[in-house]
Design an enzyme around this catalytic site. Structure first.
Site, PDB file in Angstrom:
ATOM      1  N   ASP A 164       0.950  -1.109   0.104  1.00 21.72           N
ATOM      2  CA  ASP A 164      -0.114  -0.042   0.032  1.00 21.72           C
ATOM      3  C   ASP A 164       0.851   1.291  -0.171  1.00 21.72           C
ATOM      4  O   ASP A 164       1.426   1.622   0.828  1.00 21.72           O
ATOM      5  CB  ASP A 164      -0.853  -0.044   1.162  1.00 21.72           C
ATOM      6  CG  ASP A 164      -1.859   1.181   1.101  1.00 21.72           C
ATOM      7  OD1 ASP A 164      -1.980   1.871   0.150  1.00 21.72           O
ATOM      8  OD2 ASP A 164      -2.438   1.491   2.274  1.00 21.72           O
TER       9      ASP A 164
ATOM     10  N   LYS B 232       1.532   7.882   1.048  1.00 24.79           N
ATOM     11  CA  LYS B 232       1.941   7.937   2.620  1.00 24.79           C
ATOM     12  C   LYS B 232       3.392   8.525   2.703  1.00 24.79           C
ATOM     13  O   LYS B 232       3.987   8.665   1.541  1.00 24.79           O
ATOM     14  CB  LYS B 232       2.198   6.338   2.835  1.00 24.79           C
ATOM     15  CG  LYS B 232       0.729   5.494   3.037  1.00 24.79           C
ATOM     16  CD  LYS B 232       1.057   4.184   3.315  1.00 24.79           C
ATOM     17  CE  LYS B 232      -0.092   3.260   3.429  1.00 24.79           C
ATOM     18  NZ  LYS B 232      -0.815   3.860   4.389  1.00 24.79           N
TER      19      LYS B 232
ATOM     20  N   ASP C 267      -5.758   6.514   0.275  1.00 31.45           N
ATOM     21  CA  ASP C 267      -5.204   5.680   1.144  1.00 31.45           C
ATOM     22  C   ASP C 267      -6.177   4.921   2.026  1.00 31.45           C
ATOM     23  O   ASP C 267      -5.877   4.166   2.952  1.00 31.45           O
ATOM     24  CB  ASP C 267      -4.268   6.494   2.178  1.00 31.45           C
ATOM     25  CG  ASP C 267      -3.266   5.617   2.716  1.00 31.45           C
ATOM     26  OD1 ASP C 267      -3.061   4.386   2.522  1.00 31.45           O
ATOM     27  OD2 ASP C 267      -2.745   6.110   4.030  1.00 31.45           O
TER      28      ASP C 267
ATOM     29  N   ARG D 198     -11.000  -0.387   2.800  1.00 30.63           N
ATOM     30  CA  ARG D 198     -12.404  -0.502   2.905  1.00 30.63           C
ATOM     31  C   ARG D 198     -13.402  -0.668   1.655  1.00 30.63           C
ATOM     32  O   ARG D 198     -14.472  -1.190   1.719  1.00 30.63           O
ATOM     33  CB  ARG D 198     -13.091   0.549   3.910  1.00 30.63           C
ATOM     34  CG  ARG D 198     -13.072   1.871   3.207  1.00 30.63           C
ATOM     35  CD  ARG D 198     -12.900   3.216   4.029  1.00 30.63           C
ATOM     36  NE  ARG D 198     -11.696   3.243   4.995  1.00 30.63           N
ATOM     37  CZ  ARG D 198     -11.632   4.075   6.078  1.00 30.63           C
ATOM     38  NH1 ARG D 198     -12.524   5.232   6.262  1.00 30.63           N
ATOM     39  NH2 ARG D 198     -10.649   4.057   6.632  1.00 30.63           N
TER      40      ARG D 198
END
Length: 497
Positions: free
Chosen positions: A270, A277, A347, A351
């Protein structure tokens, strides 16, 4: 690896004899008294001087100096007998096996009955022992050039007990299965993302299915497009690695009903996407598939123990990358459920893929849903790194998950989802849902979002962002992946009512 015997004698030849010791005021008894007699009262002297301790998880070593067939005695402190729990016993065994490993012992005998209390019988102790052995001695193989000299490790453990041998063997087997499966999950999580793509994860699942005769299905990108999995596909847009929707089905009942659905987040790396990030936060993002690993580990246990339950495991697997094709903040996407989602944060991708996975689990007949995901940094702020955050729409299901977690020592704490929280995830002006309404209560926002897809199906969400990896070595393993929730999920399935 494990041998069960009944008659324990200090004249038996062993490198090590392990004895449990409780804190108590009365004189020494049983095998400890026999050890003291053989050594001319030295155990009593060493206890008095503090060189042997019965305090919790204290390991004390005494050399017999040829006064017995056993070369060394290892005393495991267990604290007060009435305070010993299964979890504490497992940790004590874990510390013991780490100590033996560091000392390069290759075999040991264990006086199992010295670890038994009125609340913990010999079967419990045998389970704790074998599970702790595999957990505590786990090492990720890594990729360094191998040394020519083989490393010494424990190869044989003899368990002495007066309990029924067949029952003890069964308990040792179950504990071993739990420990090995947790280690399987640890290895998956520790594996670098260039060596564990979505395709690799799917191949692993297929191997598991073939071994345990599970039904399986691997959805390819074309399949997902036909099914309308727009939320999952959006996350994959920036990647050159195709996504995989992994489905494993275990049928332990005659009819496919009362199906337990296990859903695991499988983001193999990720970056955060265009909501990028920072450098420090991107390190270790290979572990963002720990939820998927937990589900696969649980399925390994289910395959070994064959409980009379029906289980469907669903894992959406992809990485979250940046490219000219990647999805962006302000995009609006349509999930498999038909609900539209305004993307405010790329990010908050976990979900999104879980939304379609939950819908697909229901499509496969899931009557109950438990999702496991490294979903939010917010849960770490709220609960730290030793407790998993939980949210639910069903008290009865949550209580079963809570009991399973307490039994396995994988502690969870419930966070609320209020009507106000639901309103926040429904706050988009142009879509049904907003994937990231703001920083406040971020862990709860993630759970509330997923609840929109669980709908009326009994559901528990487990956010393992803080518990899936540890930076410190501990009694039951090294630093790195913990394999958290493997044992909780498997215990839940075994005990499910």
């Amino acid at each position: 690896m494990f041998t069960i015997k009944q008659q324990l004698s200090l004249d038996t030849t062993h490198e090590v004899l392990v004895v449990g010791m409780f804190e108590k005021n009365q004189p020494l008894d049983g095998i400890i008294a026999e050890c003291d007699r053989r050594l001319g009262g030295q155990v009593s002297v060493l206890l008095k001087e503090g060189d042997i301790s019965a305090k919790k998880k204290q390991i004390s070593k005494v050399h017999t100096l040829n006064q017995a067939g056993v070369k060394r005695l290892y005393f495991v402190g267990l604290g007060k007998e009435e305070e010993l729990t299964f979890d504490l016993l497992r940790e004590a065994f874990g510390k013991l096996f780490k100590t033996l490993k560091q000392a390069k012992r290759t075999e040991a005998a264990i006086a199992l009955d010295t670890f038994v209390t009125k609340d913990i019988d010999a079967n419990d102790a045998a389970h704790a022992l074998s599970e702790a052995y595999y957990l505590a001695t786990y090492e990720f193989p890594g990729y360094k050039q191998k040394k020519n000299e083989p490393e010494k490790r424990i190869e044989s453990i003899t368990i002495y007990t007066e309990a029924d041998q067949a029952e003890i063997e069964a308990s040792v087997f179950v504990g071993s299965v739990y420990g090995k499966a947790t280690n399987s999950a640890r290895t998956l999580v520790n594996t670098p993302s260039n060596l564990l793509t979505a395709a690799d994860l799917a191949n692993y699942a297929v191997e598991l299915a073939n071994k345990y005769e599970f039904e399986y299905e691997i959805l390819e990108k074309d399949d997902m497009e036909k099914l309308g999995m727009g939320a999952f596909l959006a996350v994959n847009q920036g990647s050159k690695n195709p996504p995989k929707m992994i489905v494993l089905k275990y049928q332990g009942k005659e009819t496919w009903e009362n199906v337990i659905g296990l859903v695991g987040k499988g983001v193999t790396f990720d970056t955060g996407g265009y909501s990028l990030k920072p450098r420090e936060s991107m390190v270790d993002m290979k572990t963002d598939m720990a939820g998927a690993a937990a589900v696969l580990g649980a399925m390994e246990i289910i395959g070994e123990l064959r409980p009379e339950q029906n289980v469907v495991a669903v894992i959406p697997a992809t990485d979250n990358m940046i490219s000219g094709e990647a999805f962006k903040p302000d995009d609006v996407i349509t999930s498999m459920s038909g609900k539209t989602i305004e993307v405010k944060n790329t990010d908050a991708e976990g979900r999104l893929i879980l939304a379609d996975a939950i819908t697909y689990a229901k499509h496969h007949g899931a009557s109950y849903l438990i999702d496991v995901a490294t979903l939010t940094g917010g849960v770490i702020v709220a609960l730290g790194v030793h407790t998993t955050g939980a949210m639910t729409n069903n008290e009865a299901l949550f209580e079963q998950v809570l009991e399973a977690s307490a039994e396995t020592g994988e502690f969870i704490w419930r966070l609320p989802i209020t009507e106000k929280d639901k309103e926040r995830v429904r706050s988009s002006k142009i879509a049904d849902l907003n994937n990231s309404p703001g920083r406040e209560g971020h862990a709860i926002m993630g759970g509330a979002f997923l609840g929109e897809f669980a709908e009326d199906t009994p559901w528990v969400h487990l956010d393992i962002a803080g518990t899936s990896v540890t930076s410190k070595e501990h009694d039951l393993g090294p630093s790195g992946a913990t394999g958290v929730m493997v044992r909780t999920l498997a215990t839940l399935v075994e005990r499910f009512e």
